[in-house]
Motif scaffolding. Structure first.
Motif, PDB file in Angstrom:
ATOM      1  N   ALA A  81       0.917  -0.988  -0.049  1.00  0.00           N
ATOM      2  CA  ALA A  81      -0.015  -0.085   0.059  1.00  0.00           C
ATOM      3  C   ALA A  81       0.845   1.223   0.118  1.00  0.00           C
ATOM      4  O   ALA A  81       0.527   2.342  -0.628  1.00  0.00           O
ATOM      5  N   GLU A  82       1.924   1.308   0.807  1.00  0.00           N
ATOM      6  CA  GLU A  82       2.966   2.353   0.908  1.00  0.00           C
ATOM      7  C   GLU A  82       3.349   2.456  -0.488  1.00  0.00           C
ATOM      8  O   GLU A  82       3.923   3.692  -0.940  1.00  0.00           O
ATOM      9  N   TRP A  87       1.655   6.076  -6.978  1.00  0.00           N
ATOM     10  CA  TRP A  87       0.571   6.137  -8.139  1.00  0.00           C
ATOM     11  C   TRP A  87      -1.148   6.603  -7.792  1.00  0.00           C
ATOM     12  O   TRP A  87      -1.650   7.339  -8.619  1.00  0.00           O
ATOM     13  N   PHE A  88      -1.439   6.382  -6.459  1.00  0.00           N
ATOM     14  CA  PHE A  88      -2.697   6.791  -6.041  1.00  0.00           C
ATOM     15  C   PHE A  88      -2.700   8.066  -6.028  1.00  0.00           C
ATOM     16  O   PHE A  88      -4.027   8.613  -5.781  1.00  0.00           O
ATOM     17  N   GLU A  89      -1.924   8.899  -5.781  1.00  0.00           N
ATOM     18  CA  GLU A  89      -1.856  10.285  -5.574  1.00  0.00           C
ATOM     19  C   GLU A  89      -1.159  11.034  -6.652  1.00  0.00           C
ATOM     20  O   GLU A  89      -0.954  12.225  -6.687  1.00  0.00           O
ATOM     21  N   VAL A 142      -7.562  -1.777  -5.296  1.00  0.00           N
ATOM     22  CA  VAL A 142      -8.764  -1.149  -6.226  1.00  0.00           C
ATOM     23  C   VAL A 142      -9.409   0.146  -5.662  1.00  0.00           C
ATOM     24  O   VAL A 142      -9.678   0.889  -6.461  1.00  0.00           O
ATOM     25  N   ASP A 143      -9.517   0.131  -4.195  1.00  0.00           N
ATOM     26  CA  ASP A 143     -10.070   1.483  -3.548  1.00  0.00           C
ATOM     27  C   ASP A 143      -9.046   2.632  -3.965  1.00  0.00           C
ATOM     28  O   ASP A 143      -9.496   3.809  -4.366  1.00  0.00           O
ATOM     29  N   GLY A 144      -7.823   2.507  -3.841  1.00  0.00           N
ATOM     30  CA  GLY A 144      -6.770   3.559  -4.079  1.00  0.00           C
ATOM     31  C   GLY A 144      -6.783   3.910  -5.641  1.00  0.00           C
ATOM     32  O   GLY A 144      -6.694   5.256  -5.784  1.00  0.00           O
ATOM     33  N   LEU A 145      -6.856   2.912  -6.361  1.00  0.00           N
ATOM     34  CA  LEU A 145      -6.952   3.347  -7.805  1.00  0.00           C
ATOM     35  C   LEU A 145      -8.181   3.920  -8.325  1.00  0.00           C
ATOM     36  O   LEU A 145      -8.070   5.012  -9.119  1.00  0.00           O
TER      37      LEU A 145
END
Length: 212
Positions: A81-82, A87-89, A142-145
């Motif tokens: 996750a870290e 990518w998610f940001e 999935v939630d982050g993307l």
């Protein structure tokens, strides 16, 4: 307690101690897997000797090897996750090279934990507890993307017609399966090529024509 006596040190909560112990097990188990052993064949006795705890202590925190594997999955999930947070940001005005730098830590983290992640994936097929942790890992990604896609759509940086939830599902599972199937046996040079191919795929799907 007599006046002036030092207060006894408080022990961290059980859940916190379990988390810390799981990290120690990750560090101890991965060298055993690198030496050619399989997780299924490593006994509880070997595991507790590797981290220098008693059998009774082991069973205070873990029901069995499957429960331990689930706890280690949680620990590695935090690492992934870290690694994926860049990518998610991903900013709206970033470039394809920026995207490569954002995705690269995912490949590096997977490579670092690839044998343990492989054991988790294999155990998920028959152990519901490990499967739950594995699906939680995928669900977090999935939630982050999905949030990243929606952010880009609101800013005009990704196609408005994309179904953010299902696009995130497809891209996440492609990452998960691709990393599991292709990265462990790949040379360092091949990993770079696989990364380039994934970056190109993601860029064309989400960003091409909006960030150029």
């Amino acid at each position: 307690m007599p006046a002036g006596s030092p207060r006894p040190l408080q022990q961290p909560p059980r859940a916190e101690r379990r988390t810390l112990l799981a990290r120690h097990f990750v560090e101890a188990v991965e060298p055993l897997l690198e030496a050619g052993e399989t997780y299924a064949d490593i006994s509880v006795e070997r595991l507790i000797k590797a981290v220098d705890i008693s059998r009774s202590t082991f069973y205070v925190y873990f029901d069995d090897k499957g429960d331990l594997l689930g706890a280690m999955a949680q620990d590695v999930t935090r690492d992934l996750a870290e690694a994926g947070s860049g990518w998610f940001e991903f900013p709206v005005d970033a470039t394809k090279d920026d995207l490569r730098e954002a995705i690269r830590p995912l490949f590096e983290t997977y490579r670092r934990h690839q044998l343990l992640l492989g054991a988790i994936t294999e155990a998920a097929a028959y152990d519901p507890r490990v499967r739950e942790q594995h699906l939680a890992l995928v669900g977090q990604a999935v939630d982050g993307l999905k949030a990243q896609i929606q952010l880009q759509q609101r800013a005009g940086g990704a196609p408005a017609e994309l179904d953010a939830q299902r696009t995130a599902l497809w891209l996440t599972w492609m990452h998960e399966r691709g990393l599991y199937q292709m990265v462990p046996s790949a040379s360092a040079r091949e990993v770079h090529k696989l990364l380039d191919a994934m970056v190109d795929l993601v860029w064309r799907t989400l960003y091409a024509g909006f960030h150029d």
